[in-house]
Scaffold this motif. Structure first.
Motif, PDB file in Angstrom:
ATOM      1  N   LEU A  75     -22.527  11.631  43.254  1.00 56.24           N
ATOM      2  CA  LEU A  75     -21.088  11.481  43.036  1.00 56.24           C
ATOM      3  C   LEU A  75     -20.630  12.222  41.781  1.00 56.24           C
ATOM      4  CD1 LEU A  75     -20.472   7.717  43.991  1.00 56.24           C
ATOM      5  CD2 LEU A  75     -20.089   9.772  45.380  1.00 56.24           C
ATOM      6  N   ASN A  76     -21.480  12.302  40.770  1.00 61.71           N
ATOM      7  CA  ASN A  76     -21.128  13.017  39.545  1.00 61.71           C
ATOM      8  C   ASN A  76     -20.947  14.518  39.773  1.00 61.71           C
ATOM      9  OD1 ASN A  76     -21.057  10.776  37.871  1.00 61.71           O
ATOM     10  ND2 ASN A  76     -23.244  10.910  37.352  1.00 61.71           N
ATOM     11  N   LYS A  77     -21.489  15.020  40.874  1.00 60.80           N
ATOM     12  CA  LYS A  77     -21.396  16.459  41.152  1.00 60.80           C
ATOM     13  C   LYS A  77     -20.247  16.818  42.088  1.00 60.80           C
ATOM     14  CE  LYS A  77     -26.400  17.149  40.706  1.00 60.80           C
ATOM     15  NZ  LYS A  77     -27.635  17.569  41.422  1.00 60.80           N
ATOM     16  N   VAL A  78     -19.644  15.826  42.733  1.00 62.88           N
ATOM     17  CA  VAL A  78     -18.637  16.111  43.757  1.00 62.88           C
ATOM     18  C   VAL A  78     -17.435  16.838  43.175  1.00 62.88           C
ATOM     19  CG1 VAL A  78     -16.999  15.076  45.368  1.00 62.88           C
ATOM     20  CG2 VAL A  78     -19.355  14.235  45.257  1.00 62.88           C
ATOM     21  N   LEU A  79     -16.834  16.298  42.120  1.00 63.23           N
ATOM     22  CA  LEU A  79     -15.627  16.903  41.565  1.00 63.23           C
ATOM     23  C   LEU A  79     -15.915  18.137  40.704  1.00 63.23           C
ATOM     24  CD1 LEU A  79     -13.527  13.717  40.717  1.00 63.23           C
ATOM     25  CD2 LEU A  79     -13.372  15.204  42.718  1.00 63.23           C
ATOM     26  N   PRO A  80     -16.848  18.082  39.746  1.00 65.87           N
ATOM     27  CA  PRO A  80     -17.080  19.268  38.914  1.00 65.87           C
ATOM     28  C   PRO A  80     -17.595  20.473  39.700  1.00 65.87           C
ATOM     29  CG  PRO A  80     -18.042  17.303  37.896  1.00 65.87           C
ATOM     30  CD  PRO A  80     -17.668  16.932  39.290  1.00 65.87           C
ATOM     31  N   GLU A  81     -18.445  20.218  40.681  1.00 69.09           N
ATOM     32  CA  GLU A  81     -19.067  21.323  41.409  1.00 69.09           C
ATOM     33  C   GLU A  81     -18.485  21.507  42.797  1.00 69.09           C
ATOM     34  OE1 GLU A  81     -23.282  20.809  41.444  1.00 69.09           O
ATOM     35  OE2 GLU A  81     -23.421  20.330  39.298  1.00 69.09           O
ATOM     36  N   HIS A  82     -17.440  20.727  43.123  1.00 70.66           N
ATOM     37  CA  HIS A  82     -16.832  20.778  44.461  1.00 70.66           C
ATOM     38  C   HIS A  82     -17.913  20.651  45.544  1.00 70.66           C
ATOM     39  CE1 HIS A  82     -13.193  22.011  42.407  1.00 70.66           C
ATOM     40  NE2 HIS A  82     -13.870  23.014  41.842  1.00 70.66           N
ATOM     41  N   ALA A  83     -18.872  19.764  45.293  1.00 67.40           N
ATOM     42  CA  ALA A  83     -20.004  19.599  46.206  1.00 67.40           C
ATOM     43  C   ALA A  83     -19.743  18.419  47.133  1.00 67.40           C
ATOM     44  CB  ALA A  83     -21.291  19.366  45.421  1.00 67.40           C
ATOM     45  N   ALA A  85     -21.610  15.424  49.359  1.00 67.48           N
ATOM     46  CA  ALA A  85     -22.847  14.668  49.567  1.00 67.48           C
ATOM     47  C   ALA A  85     -22.856  14.169  51.007  1.00 67.48           C
ATOM     48  CB  ALA A  85     -22.928  13.507  48.594  1.00 67.48           C
ATOM     49  N   GLU A  86     -23.834  14.631  51.779  1.00 65.36           N
ATOM     50  CA  GLU A  86     -23.896  14.295  53.203  1.00 65.36           C
ATOM     51  C   GLU A  86     -25.102  13.408  53.505  1.00 65.36           C
ATOM     52  OE1 GLU A  86     -21.672  15.082  55.328  1.00 65.36           O
ATOM     53  OE2 GLU A  86     -20.519  16.665  54.353  1.00 65.36           O
ATOM     54  N   ASP A  87     -24.858  12.406  54.355  1.00 60.50           N
ATOM     55  CA  ASP A  87     -25.933  11.607  54.960  1.00 60.50           C
ATOM     56  C   ASP A  87     -26.883  10.998  53.932  1.00 60.50           C
ATOM     57  OD1 ASP A  87     -24.832  12.357  57.360  1.00 60.50           O
ATOM     58  OD2 ASP A  87     -26.187  14.058  57.641  1.00 60.50           O
ATOM     59  N   PHE A  88     -26.309  10.377  52.904  1.00 59.14           N
ATOM     60  CA  PHE A  88     -27.128   9.633  51.951  1.00 59.14           C
ATOM     61  C   PHE A  88     -27.370   8.240  52.531  1.00 59.14           C
ATOM     62  CE2 PHE A  88     -27.627   6.692  48.404  1.00 59.14           C
ATOM     63  CZ  PHE A  88     -28.646   7.303  47.683  1.00 59.14           C
ATOM     64  N   GLU A  89     -28.617   7.832  52.587  1.00 50.96           N
ATOM     65  CA  GLU A  89     -28.971   6.568  53.232  1.00 50.96           C
ATOM     66  C   GLU A  89     -29.086   5.435  52.218  1.00 50.96           C
ATOM     67  OE1 GLU A  89     -32.280   6.722  55.873  1.00 50.96           O
ATOM     68  OE2 GLU A  89     -31.704   8.650  56.761  1.00 50.96           O
ATOM     69  N   ARG A  99     -28.320  -7.724  55.149  1.00 51.56           N
ATOM     70  CA  ARG A  99     -28.873  -6.366  55.083  1.00 51.56           C
ATOM     71  C   ARG A  99     -28.098  -5.423  56.001  1.00 51.56           C
ATOM     72  NH1 ARG A  99     -33.128  -3.902  53.037  1.00 51.56           N
ATOM     73  NH2 ARG A  99     -33.933  -5.884  52.245  1.00 51.56           N
ATOM     74  N   ARG A 100     -27.817  -4.251  55.451  1.00 51.39           N
ATOM     75  CA  ARG A 100     -27.131  -3.210  56.201  1.00 51.39           C
ATOM     76  C   ARG A 100     -27.782  -1.864  55.931  1.00 51.39           C
ATOM     77  NH1 ARG A 100     -25.327  -6.758  58.611  1.00 51.39           N
ATOM     78  NH2 ARG A 100     -23.162  -7.255  59.171  1.00 51.39           N
ATOM     79  N   ALA A 101     -27.831  -1.047  56.961  1.00 46.66           N
ATOM     80  CA  ALA A 101     -28.311   0.332  56.835  1.00 46.66           C
ATOM     81  C   ALA A 101     -27.099   1.237  56.964  1.00 46.66           C
ATOM     82  CB  ALA A 101     -29.342   0.657  57.912  1.00 46.66           C
ATOM     83  N   LEU A 102     -26.757   1.953  55.865  1.00 47.47           N
ATOM     84  CA  LEU A 102     -25.545   2.766  55.824  1.00 47.47           C
ATOM     85  C   LEU A 102     -25.874   4.235  55.592  1.00 47.47           C
ATOM     86  CD1 LEU A 102     -23.374   0.507  53.488  1.00 47.47           C
ATOM     87  CD2 LEU A 102     -23.405   0.504  55.997  1.00 47.47           C
ATOM     88  N   ILE A 103     -25.091   5.093  56.216  1.00 44.28           N
ATOM     89  CA  ILE A 103     -25.129   6.529  55.936  1.00 44.28           C
ATOM     90  C   ILE A 103     -23.843   6.865  55.187  1.00 44.28           C
ATOM     91  CG2 ILE A 103     -25.272   8.842  56.884  1.00 44.28           C
ATOM     92  CD1 ILE A 103     -27.764   7.221  57.330  1.00 44.28           C
ATOM     93  N   VAL A 104     -23.977   7.308  53.927  1.00 48.01           N
ATOM     94  CA  VAL A 104     -22.825   7.545  53.056  1.00 48.01           C
ATOM     95  C   VAL A 104     -22.587   9.042  52.910  1.00 48.01           C
ATOM     96  CG1 VAL A 104     -21.811   7.105  50.787  1.00 48.01           C
ATOM     97  CG2 VAL A 104     -23.410   5.443  51.802  1.00 48.01           C
ATOM     98  N   SER A 105     -21.329   9.440  53.028  1.00 55.27           N
ATOM     99  CA  SER A 105     -20.929  10.826  52.779  1.00 55.27           C
ATOM    100  C   SER A 105     -19.802  10.830  51.769  1.00 55.27           C
ATOM    101  CB  SER A 105     -20.475  11.506  54.074  1.00 55.27           C
ATOM    102  OG  SER A 105     -21.538  11.579  55.011  1.00 55.27           O
ATOM    103  N   ALA A 106     -19.806  11.809  50.869  1.00 56.53           N
ATOM    104  CA  ALA A 106     -18.784  11.903  49.814  1.00 56.53           C
ATOM    105  C   ALA A 106     -18.212  13.308  49.784  1.00 56.53           C
ATOM    106  CB  ALA A 106     -19.390  11.550  48.458  1.00 56.53           C
ATOM    107  N   ARG A 107     -16.894  13.383  49.750  1.00 54.18           N
ATOM    108  CA  ARG A 107     -16.217  14.684  49.692  1.00 54.18           C
ATOM    109  C   ARG A 107     -15.038  14.620  48.727  1.00 54.18           C
ATOM    110  NH1 ARG A 107     -17.389  18.376  53.578  1.00 54.18           N
ATOM    111  NH2 ARG A 107     -18.750  17.690  55.280  1.00 54.18           N
ATOM    112  N   GLU A 108     -14.700  15.781  48.206  1.00 53.57           N
ATOM    113  CA  GLU A 108     -13.534  15.884  47.317  1.00 53.57           C
ATOM    114  C   GLU A 108     -12.270  15.926  48.154  1.00 53.57           C
ATOM    115  OE1 GLU A 108     -11.710  18.807  43.806  1.00 53.57           O
ATOM    116  OE2 GLU A 108     -13.588  19.325  44.861  1.00 53.57           O
TER     117      GLU A 108
END
Length: 356
Positions: A75-83, A85-89, A99-108
């Motif tokens: 998440l620290n790289k999303v805004l500064p590097e316009h990166a 993050a896909e399919d983080f488990e 208990r939950r199994a989640l796939i997390v994606s982050a975008r600017e």
């Protein structure tokens, strides 16, 4: 024509309404990772109230379940590097929902004029799918375990059957040696040969273990060597020869072929050579051509013609058994007899002959 900018409050309401229409849980974070919006599906899935989520750091909500070092780094790289993050488990125990199994994606999230910066977090709940996969894997493992147990029991049963057949054969041989009746001795020898032919196949299946096919050459070679020792012996001057093409056949077919060889060899020994001859010979052949095969047992004896009053019965036990076994493996039997001996041919062809 001029377009007036949207009211900020209206824009926030509109943005929240759009977020609520998305099926997957969503969070909108500001540049400091505070939650500015949470979708209705997010609140529903995690059983949270808006006031417990909005306005708080994403790392504080849900008892800090998202405060994972690797996720924080992404998440620290999303805004500064316009990166992105896909399919983080994430596989964690969440308050109230377990208990939950989640796939997390982050975008600017980009705004006109780039006056504001935000991060869109989306969550795909994989809990049910992972549960089904684990159940399938567990079922698969259980099936494999049961199959292994079945194989062990089968091998043990095969081993016991072979030992039992050997015991029966030894008893028959012992009775043969002590009996004073020639007719009884002959019947006991026949029974011994039949038991040994089945025991030979059983030994091959036992050795093959998990194999579903029987190799013809070693099987028939061992069978013929056993017949030469047990049926012919040293008293009768008869040579048992053989020639086999390489092939793999099902065990049930091997049983039938083995019994056919046993019966035809026994008949040849009993009836083909009423008198000892130095050139007496029995030949067993197994030939293949594609899916077709042919088994022949021939001798150079007297054939079916009577000699010294001796002739084989037209429909004895051996002949009846050979015919039944031939029908069982969907083959055809042909017997030819002449001055140079008798030949029994068992053929399996994949086509029907044309009518003349």
């Amino acid at each position: 024509m001029t377009t007036e900018p949207l009211d900020p409050q209206y824009s926030a309401v509109l943005a929240q309404a759009i977020v609520d229409t998305v099926r997957d849980p969503l969070l909108v974070l500001d540049c400091h990772f505070g939650v500015t919006a949470a979708s209705r599906s997010f609140l529903h899935v995690f059983e949270e109230r808006p006031e417990d989520v909005i306005g708080r750091s994403v790392y504080e909500i849900l008892h800090g379940c998202f405060k994972i070092p690797r996720l924080v780094s992404l998440l620290n790289k999303v805004l500064p590097e316009h990166a992105a993050a896909e399919d983080f488990e994430i596989d964690a125990v969440f308050p109230r929902v377990g208990r939950r199994a989640l796939i997390v994606s982050a975008r600017e999230v980009f705004f006109v004029g780039n006056t504001h910066k935000a991060i869109l977090l989306s969550f795909a709940d994989e809990t049910n799918r992972r549960k089904i996969e684990k159940e399938k894997e567990s079922l698969h493992n259980e099936t494999r375990r049961l199959l292994r147990e079945k194989e062990v029991l089968l091998l043990e049963m095969q081993h016991r059957i072979f030992n039992s057949l050997q015991i029966i054969a030894n008893i028959l041989m012992m009775k043969t040696r002590i009996t004073t009746s020639e007719e009884a001795r002959r019947h006991l020898e026949d029974a011994y040969s039949r038991v040994m032919s089945v025991a030979t196949l059983q030994r091959h299946i036992d050795t093959a273990g998990r194999s579903e096919l029987v190799e013809v050459v070693p099987y028939l070679t061992t069978l013929c060597d056993g017949l030469a020792a047990s049926v012919i012996g040293e008293e009768k001057k008869i040579s048992l020869k053989y020639a086999f093409d390489s092939a793999m056949i099902p065990p049930t077919e091997a049983v039938s072929i083995g019994l056919i060889v046993t019966e035809t060899v026994i008949n040849a020994v009993k009836y083909a050579f009423p008198q000892n001859r130095p050139d007496a010979e029995i030949l067993v052949r197994y030939e293949t051509s594609g899916a077709d095969w042919r088994l022949t047992v021939s001798d150079n004896g007297v054939g079916k013609q009577k000699e010294n009053g001796v002739a084989p019965p037209s429909e004895g036990l051996g002949s009846t058994l050979v015919k039944a076994l031939t029908q069982q493996i969907k083959a055809q039997i042909e017997t030819t007899s002449g001055p140079k001996g008798l030949t029994v041919a068992i053929s399996h062809t994949t086509f029907s002959p044309r009518l003349a």
